[in-house]
Design a protein around this motif. Structure first.
Motif, PDB file in Angstrom:
ATOM      1  N   GLU A  38       1.041 -14.435   3.382  1.00 44.11           N
ATOM      2  CA  GLU A  38       0.049 -14.817   4.850  1.00 44.11           C
ATOM      3  C   GLU A  38       0.263 -16.430   5.034  1.00 44.11           C
ATOM      4  N   ARG A  39       0.373 -17.115   3.897  1.00 43.25           N
ATOM      5  CA  ARG A  39       0.783 -18.688   4.363  1.00 43.25           C
ATOM      6  C   ARG A  39       2.329 -18.856   4.925  1.00 43.25           C
ATOM      7  N   GLY A 124      -8.526  -8.977   9.182  1.00 44.54           N
ATOM      8  CA  GLY A 124      -7.843 -10.508   9.421  1.00 44.54           C
ATOM      9  C   GLY A 124      -6.350 -10.507   9.556  1.00 44.54           C
ATOM     10  N   ALA A 125      -5.985  -9.744   8.418  1.00 41.84           N
ATOM     11  CA  ALA A 125      -4.400  -9.610   8.392  1.00 41.84           C
ATOM     12  C   ALA A 125      -3.829  -8.916   9.365  1.00 41.84           C
ATOM     13  N   MET A 126      -4.445  -7.887   9.723  1.00 37.80           N
ATOM     14  CA  MET A 126      -3.972  -7.195  10.845  1.00 37.80           C
ATOM     15  C   MET A 126      -4.174  -8.037  12.271  1.00 37.80           C
ATOM     16  N   LEU A 127      -5.058  -8.561  12.569  1.00 36.90           N
ATOM     17  CA  LEU A 127      -5.192  -9.297  13.605  1.00 36.90           C
ATOM     18  C   LEU A 127      -3.997 -10.554  13.685  1.00 36.90           C
ATOM     19  N   MET A 128      -3.874 -11.180  12.484  1.00 33.19           N
ATOM     20  CA  MET A 128      -3.048 -12.308  12.410  1.00 33.19           C
ATOM     21  C   MET A 128      -1.414 -11.678  12.628  1.00 33.19           C
ATOM     22  N   ALA A 129      -1.234 -10.341  11.988  1.00 34.84           N
ATOM     23  CA  ALA A 129       0.185  -9.972  12.226  1.00 34.84           C
ATOM     24  C   ALA A 129       0.347  -9.669  13.772  1.00 34.84           C
ATOM     25  N   ILE A 130      -0.642  -9.396  14.420  1.00 30.17           N
ATOM     26  CA  ILE A 130      -0.608  -8.962  16.145  1.00 30.17           C
ATOM     27  C   ILE A 130      -0.305 -10.596  16.621  1.00 30.17           C
ATOM     28  N   GLY A 131      -1.126 -11.369  16.051  1.00 30.26           N
ATOM     29  CA  GLY A 131      -0.944 -12.878  16.759  1.00 30.26           C
ATOM     30  C   GLY A 131       0.527 -13.254  16.557  1.00 30.26           C
ATOM     31  N   HIS A 132       1.032 -13.223  15.349  1.00 28.29           N
ATOM     32  CA  HIS A 132       2.514 -13.912  15.149  1.00 28.29           C
ATOM     33  C   HIS A 132       3.458 -13.213  15.946  1.00 28.29           C
ATOM     34  N   GLY A 153     -10.054 -16.209  10.569  1.00 27.40           N
ATOM     35  CA  GLY A 153     -11.384 -16.303  10.421  1.00 27.40           C
ATOM     36  C   GLY A 153     -12.034 -14.921   9.355  1.00 27.40           C
ATOM     37  N   PHE A 154     -11.272 -13.995   9.506  1.00 27.41           N
ATOM     38  CA  PHE A 154     -11.786 -12.925   8.794  1.00 27.41           C
ATOM     39  C   PHE A 154     -11.266 -13.029   7.394  1.00 27.41           C
ATOM     40  N   LEU A 155      -9.808 -13.450   7.439  1.00 30.73           N
ATOM     41  CA  LEU A 155      -9.187 -13.340   6.080  1.00 30.73           C
ATOM     42  C   LEU A 155      -9.623 -14.538   5.150  1.00 30.73           C
ATOM     43  N   ILE A 214       6.649 -10.850  10.485  1.00 27.76           N
ATOM     44  CA  ILE A 214       7.064  -9.705   9.435  1.00 27.76           C
ATOM     45  C   ILE A 214       6.279 -10.439   7.910  1.00 27.76           C
ATOM     46  N   GLY A 215       6.526 -11.427   7.811  1.00 28.33           N
ATOM     47  CA  GLY A 215       5.935 -12.070   6.565  1.00 28.33           C
ATOM     48  C   GLY A 215       4.332 -11.592   6.413  1.00 28.33           C
ATOM     49  N   MET A 216       3.724 -11.636   7.489  1.00 32.17           N
ATOM     50  CA  MET A 216       2.231 -11.107   7.484  1.00 32.17           C
ATOM     51  C   MET A 216       1.987  -9.804   7.152  1.00 32.17           C
ATOM     52  N   LEU A 217       2.924  -8.897   7.424  1.00 31.81           N
ATOM     53  CA  LEU A 217       2.893  -7.536   7.286  1.00 31.81           C
ATOM     54  C   LEU A 217       3.110  -7.427   5.894  1.00 31.81           C
ATOM     55  N   VAL A 218       3.831  -7.867   5.351  1.00 27.85           N
ATOM     56  CA  VAL A 218       4.356  -7.895   3.870  1.00 27.85           C
ATOM     57  C   VAL A 218       2.981  -8.133   2.961  1.00 27.85           C
ATOM     58  N   GLY A 219       2.579  -9.318   3.530  1.00 30.91           N
ATOM     59  CA  GLY A 219       1.334  -9.809   2.688  1.00 30.91           C
ATOM     60  C   GLY A 219       0.232  -8.573   2.655  1.00 30.91           C
ATOM     61  N   LEU A 220       0.115  -7.950   3.945  1.00 28.00           N
ATOM     62  CA  LEU A 220      -0.986  -7.126   4.169  1.00 28.00           C
ATOM     63  C   LEU A 220      -0.603  -5.773   3.148  1.00 28.00           C
ATOM     64  N   ALA A 221       0.581  -5.477   3.030  1.00 21.05           N
ATOM     65  CA  ALA A 221       0.932  -4.413   2.187  1.00 21.05           C
ATOM     66  C   ALA A 221       0.665  -4.533   1.030  1.00 21.05           C
ATOM     67  N   ILE A 222       1.033  -5.899   0.306  1.00 22.79           N
ATOM     68  CA  ILE A 222       0.756  -6.134  -0.952  1.00 22.79           C
ATOM     69  C   ILE A 222      -0.822  -6.114  -1.353  1.00 22.79           C
ATOM     70  N   TYR A 223      -1.733  -6.339  -0.313  1.00 22.67           N
ATOM     71  CA  TYR A 223      -2.912  -6.446  -0.628  1.00 22.67           C
ATOM     72  C   TYR A 223      -3.520  -4.874  -0.820  1.00 22.67           C
ATOM     73  N   VAL A 224      -3.259  -4.178   0.264  1.00 27.95           N
ATOM     74  CA  VAL A 224      -3.145  -2.551   0.232  1.00 27.95           C
ATOM     75  C   VAL A 224      -2.856  -2.044  -1.231  1.00 27.95           C
TER      76      VAL A 224
END
Length: 458
Positions: A38-39, A124-132, A153-155, A214-224
């Motif tokens: 995420e960072r 939060g992760a999904m919203l950030m991925a869309i934003g990027h 804010g959510f994440l 793409i990095g944000m999507l990787v972070g979301l996948a790890i969290y799931v």
């Protein structure tokens, strides 16, 4: 004072895998790698943002491509007066950073009271991925910033709160857990400018922003993937009733707010490293090494690399102090960090004073980041751990989210100060920032007896 919500959930996680990740609960590993990615996405985008706005997007020949730009510029100039392209970019960045770090207070409240921390992180992760990904298109620039603000804010507060929920209230590994968590932040942040920044600066802005998505999507996948190892709070009418504030909760909240006000002085200076500092590097520093011009964004990577390098030494030093019985309290550590960071800005002042016709030698920003790394370790993770420990259980996530209020204030402060960059000598500009952050140490020394009495936590 009860410090953590959902004790039964924590016990289940703790007993199942209490030492599965380098002596910590397994869930910490998934949180750490989620946060690192995420960072990576966040700081990859941020490394490019001011340069992108000031040297491309906000120029007259491009700004018309941005949906809503005219109304946005008119609104800002109605408040701050007419602004140059650089001033508008700095002010926009300050507002963006401020809102990114204000929104976790709201997201933390929603996580505490309505949807739970786990669901909040997912949203939060999904919203950030869309934003990027929206950042890759000029027309959707302002909309992309709104998605990133909402997603953050959510994440942020809810993910950080889950670190604390992995431990019993009496578990002494908590500070180390938050330090590992902050270490992951700096791993992602150190790599991001080298990857996203280089692609964006040398090959095209949109490549850099796309890689961040793409990095944000990787972070979301790890969290799931790690969901079953993470604390999940089920929000019911009973848990909401149990989380009502008690009379005795207001004193520690007040202490946290005082500490946030003081640390906002640090974040005002730190946020300038993301704001005007890249423009200063671009214009003032001689970046040539054997004919190769070092990209501006690489200097921001140095900021995080030195945190990584200094972290083992600082942790060793604290352990040694602890064994000798003289490890400083959290508030004193933060005061030390403010002084160290103030010293770092003196390196930029000296660099300006010793500048030659070829520009400022790269040694000065290099040593600046070296000192900054140590200063951060005495402030960032320590302040977060302090809040996690002191905050009442009923608003624990929200108060950890409030950690980012200091960055919210600092972001706005850096944006306002950034407008002064074109009107004063750079050495005075950096000297002012050194004075601002150093004043935090003075305030802590003056207010510490009062804060200790109110918190009864140190």
């Amino acid at each position: 004072m009860q410090l953590e919500p959902e004790t039964n959930i924590k016990n289940a996680v703790q007993n199942a895998d209490g030492t599965a990740f380098i002596g910590h609960p397994k869930g910490l590993g998934f949180i750490v790698f989620t946060e690192a990615w995420e960072r990576f996405s966040f700081y990859g985008m941020q490394a490019l943002l001011v340069l992108y706005m000031a040297t491309h997007l906000f120029l007259p020949e491009h700004s018309g491509n941005v949906a809503g730009f005219g109304a946005f510029q008119s609104f800002l100039e109605s408040i701050f007066g007419p602004m140059s392209t650089q001033a508008l970019a700095s002010q926009t960045f300050g507002i963006y950073v401020g809102l990114v770090y204000f929104s976790p207070v709201i997201g933390g409240y929603l996580g505490d009271r309505f949807i739970g921390q786990h669901a909040a992180v997912m949203i939060g992760a999904m919203l950030m991925a869309i934003g990027h990904f929206l950042m890759a298109f000029e027309v959707s620039f302002l909309v992309a910033l709104l998605f990133l603000i909402a997603g953050s804010g959510f994440l942020k507060g809810n993910l950080a709160a889950q670190v604390g929920q992995l431990y019993e209230a009496s578990d002494q590994r908590r500070d180390a857990g938050y330090t590992i968590y902050n270490f992951s932040i700096n791993v992602g942040a150190a790599i991001a400018p080298l990857v996203c920044g280089t692609l964006g600066e040398l090959y095209g802005w949109h490549y850099g922003f796309g890689i961040a998505g793409i990095g944000m999507l990787v972070g979301l996948a790890i969290y799931v993937a790690g969901s079953r190892h993470l604390p999940k709070s089920k929000i019911t009418s009973e848990t909401i009733a149990a989380r009502k504030l008690k009379k005795e909760d207001f004193a520690p909240i007040f202490v946290i707010l005082i500490m946030l006000a003081i640390t906002s002085l640090y974040w005002t200076a730190q946020a300038q490293v993301w704001n005007v500092y890249p423009l200063w590097i671009k214009d003032e520093v001689n970046r040539l090494i054997f004919g190769f011009e070092v990209p501006v964004t690489w200097f921001q990577s140095l900021d995080f690399m030195f945190v990584l390098a200094a972290a083992p030494l600082v942790l060793w030093f604290w352990r040694r102090q602890n064994k000798l019985g003289n490890e400083p309290q959290d508030s004193i550590k933060i005061a030390i960090g403010c002084l160290i960071f103030g010293l770092a800005f003196m390196m930029l002042v000296i660099g300006e004073m010793t500048s030659s016709d070829a520009g400022i030698h790269m040694f000065w920003p290099f040593i600046f980041h070296c000192i900054c790394g140590t200063g951060f370790l005495y402030i960032g993770p320590v302040a977060m751990s302090f809040i996690s420990r002191v905050a009442p259980a009923s608003v624990n996530s929200m108060m950890i989210g409030s950690y980012y209020l200091a960055i919210f204030i600092g972001g706005f402060g850096s944006g306002w100060l950034g407008q002064l960059y074109e009107t004063m000598a750079p050495q005075w500009f950096w000297l002012i920032h050194g004075g601002i952050v150093s004043s935090g140490a003075v305030l802590i020394v003056l207010l510490k007896p009062f804060m200790d009495k109110m918190a009864r936590a140190e």
